[in-house]
Design an enzyme around this catalytic site. Structure first.
Site, PDB file in Angstrom:
ATOM      1  N   THR A 170       0.814  -1.217   0.000  1.00  0.00           N
ATOM      2  CA  THR A 170       0.000   0.000   0.000  1.00  0.00           C
ATOM      3  C   THR A 170       0.849   1.270   0.000  1.00  0.00           C
ATOM      4  OG1 THR A 170      -1.813  -1.094   1.139  1.00  0.00           O
ATOM      5  CG2 THR A 170      -1.686   1.275   1.417  1.00  0.00           C
ATOM      6  N   SER A 195       1.386  -7.773  -1.241  1.00  0.00           N
ATOM      7  CA  SER A 195       2.145  -8.815  -0.548  1.00  0.00           C
ATOM      8  C   SER A 195       1.374 -10.117  -0.416  1.00  0.00           C
ATOM      9  CB  SER A 195       2.628  -8.321   0.817  1.00  0.00           C
ATOM     10  OG  SER A 195       1.566  -8.272   1.742  1.00  0.00           O
ATOM     11  N   THR A 197       1.525  -4.933   4.006  1.00  0.00           N
ATOM     12  CA  THR A 197       1.355  -5.359   5.399  1.00  0.00           C
ATOM     13  C   THR A 197       0.787  -6.773   5.529  1.00  0.00           C
ATOM     14  OG1 THR A 197      -0.844  -4.356   5.509  1.00  0.00           O
ATOM     15  CG2 THR A 197       1.011  -2.997   6.231  1.00  0.00           C
ATOM     16  N   ASP A 198       0.073  -7.240   4.491  1.00  0.00           N
ATOM     17  CA  ASP A 198      -0.650  -8.504   4.656  1.00  0.00           C
ATOM     18  C   ASP A 198       0.255  -9.675   5.025  1.00  0.00           C
ATOM     19  OD1 ASP A 198      -3.027  -7.254   4.198  1.00  0.00           O
ATOM     20  OD2 ASP A 198      -3.220  -7.892   2.106  1.00  0.00           O
ATOM     21  N   THR A 225       0.120 -22.499  19.143  1.00  0.00           N
ATOM     22  CA  THR A 225      -1.215 -22.262  19.698  1.00  0.00           C
ATOM     23  C   THR A 225      -2.018 -21.309  18.819  1.00  0.00           C
ATOM     24  OG1 THR A 225      -2.481 -21.401  21.561  1.00  0.00           O
ATOM     25  CG2 THR A 225      -0.276 -20.489  21.273  1.00  0.00           C
ATOM     26  N   GLN A 226      -3.314 -21.537  18.785  1.00  0.00           N
ATOM     27  CA  GLN A 226      -4.203 -20.620  18.057  1.00  0.00           C
ATOM     28  C   GLN A 226      -4.401 -19.321  18.848  1.00  0.00           C
ATOM     29  OE1 GLN A 226      -7.903 -22.563  17.053  1.00  0.00           O
ATOM     30  NE2 GLN A 226      -6.870 -24.264  16.052  1.00  0.00           N
ATOM     31  N   CYS A 227      -4.026 -19.348  20.131  1.00  0.00           N
ATOM     32  CA  CYS A 227      -4.191 -18.140  20.944  1.00  0.00           C
ATOM     33  C   CYS A 227      -3.145 -17.115  20.531  1.00  0.00           C
ATOM     34  CB  CYS A 227      -4.015 -18.459  22.422  1.00  0.00           C
ATOM     35  SG  CYS A 227      -5.206 -19.672  23.003  1.00  0.00           S
TER      36      CYS A 227
END
Ligand code: ASP
Length: 339
Positions: free
Chosen positions: A12, A58, A89-90, A274-276
């Site tokens: 961007t 990106s 940024t992606d 972890t997904q956390c």
């Protein structure tokens, strides 16, 4: 005067408005930067902008592009005090996670930045991000790959994009920022790693990636053994398993566990993250975690999934035997995990 090399890959930051929305335009970013008097202030380093032939959103980045960036830095390493990678940024956190592994023996700053609003807009965050990145890269005293965005300087291999909008889009939830960018730029010197000696004692060089087949699987209620078999079938060599909480999965599903065991017995390296957003994996905390460990899954401590994936790319690219890779996964190689 300090010299900074800017590798402009896209994103961007340098986009221009078009009828179809923002899109990259060749030469536009350098033109806008040329119009910024603050970049010519006496305290600013001298800089060179190298615009890539194809400016990428990106979302299109691949490990081949990471290698192109690493090779670009290598080619200019001796001539500059620091490096900036302008990036969308992606997937910036993925590139920021991969470069520390690839840049073996790095002793100069490599700062990734970009923006949520293009530099051409009045309210753009690009201006501050660019100036902060230039000052930090020009100072030359942080021998790490970092991500500089909003009010934070983060270790690259700890960073994650946590906000789709919002100007402080990145954080490193399991590691304190290396710097706070407020009225002053305050670097947490005690957290900055010393220059990393190369494992083979070589001077700075790039570890090329050979694109080993690795993947990420996020567990979800209803995940099956067959899905795991599908994902882990040859030629897959490494899998980042995004598990629940401190490293749990459905241990009451014997076929799911069998599918994991079949894969690890064939030599597929499976590492649990972890997904956390915050916290670490401890496969011994619950039966639903120790069952994964018995199936040969390794604990990824507090590594982000981005860092675990990058580490797999790196370790397999070094051509190490599976046993050595299993050993190194849990070790702190670049500050990517808390050992
Ligand atoms: N889609 C853009 C990219 O990642 C978003 C951005 O740069 O902020 O290239």
């Amino acid at each position: 005067m300090a010299r900074v090399y800017i590798a402009y890959t896209g994103g961007t930051i340098g986009m221009a408005p078009t009828q179809d929305g923002y899109a990259p335009r060749a030469g536009y970013l350098a033109e806008l930067m040329h119009q910024m008097p603050e970049l010519r202030a006496p305290q600013m380093p001298e800089y060179t902008v190298h615009e890539y032939g194809t400016l990428l959103d990106s979302a299109n980045m691949t490990p081949q592009h990471w290698l192109e960036i690493a090779r670009d830095i290598e080619a200019h390493y001796d001539d500059y005090d620091g490096f900036i990678v302008l990036h969308g940024t992606d997937t910036m956190a993925y590139t920021a996670s991969a470069l520390p592994f690839m840049l073996e023996g790095l002793a100069k700053p490599v700062i990734l930045t970009g923006s949520q609003i293009p530099l051409c807009e009045v309210r753009s965050d690009a201006r501050a991000n660019l100036i902060n990145a230039l000052l930090i890269a020009g100072a030359g005293d942080i021998p790490e790959v970092c991500l500089c965005f909003g009010d934070r300087l983060l270790r690259g291999c700890r960073a994650q994009k946590l906000a789709a909008d919002g100007l402080n889009a990145f954080d490193s939830p399991n590691f304190a920022p290396l710097g706070r960018l407020g009225i002053t730029i305050d670097i947490e010197r005690g957290l900055v790693r010393p220059p990393m000696p190369d494992p083979d004692g070589l001077p700075f060089h790039v570890q090329a990636l050979v694109n080993p087949p690795v993947a990420v699987l996020r567990l979800f209620p209803g995940v099956t053994g067959d899905l795991v078999r599908l994902m882990t079938q040859p030629p897959l060599r490494g899998l980042v398993l995004e598990t629940y909480g401190v490293g749990n999965g459905p241990d009451r599903d014997p076929d799911f566990l069998a599918a994991l065991s079949e894969a690890t017995e064939r030599g597929v390296v499976i590492v649990a993250c972890t997904q956390c957003v915050r916290g670490a994996v401890d496969l011994g905390a619950y039966r639903a975690g120790s069952a994964l460990a018995r199936a040969g899954v390794l604990g990824g401590a507090d590594m982000t999934a981005e860092a675990a994936l990058a580490k797999m790319f790196y370790l397999f690219s070094r051509g190490l035997p599976v046993e050595a890779i299993r050993e190194l996964i849990g070790q702190d190689l670049r500050g990517e995990l808390t050992a």
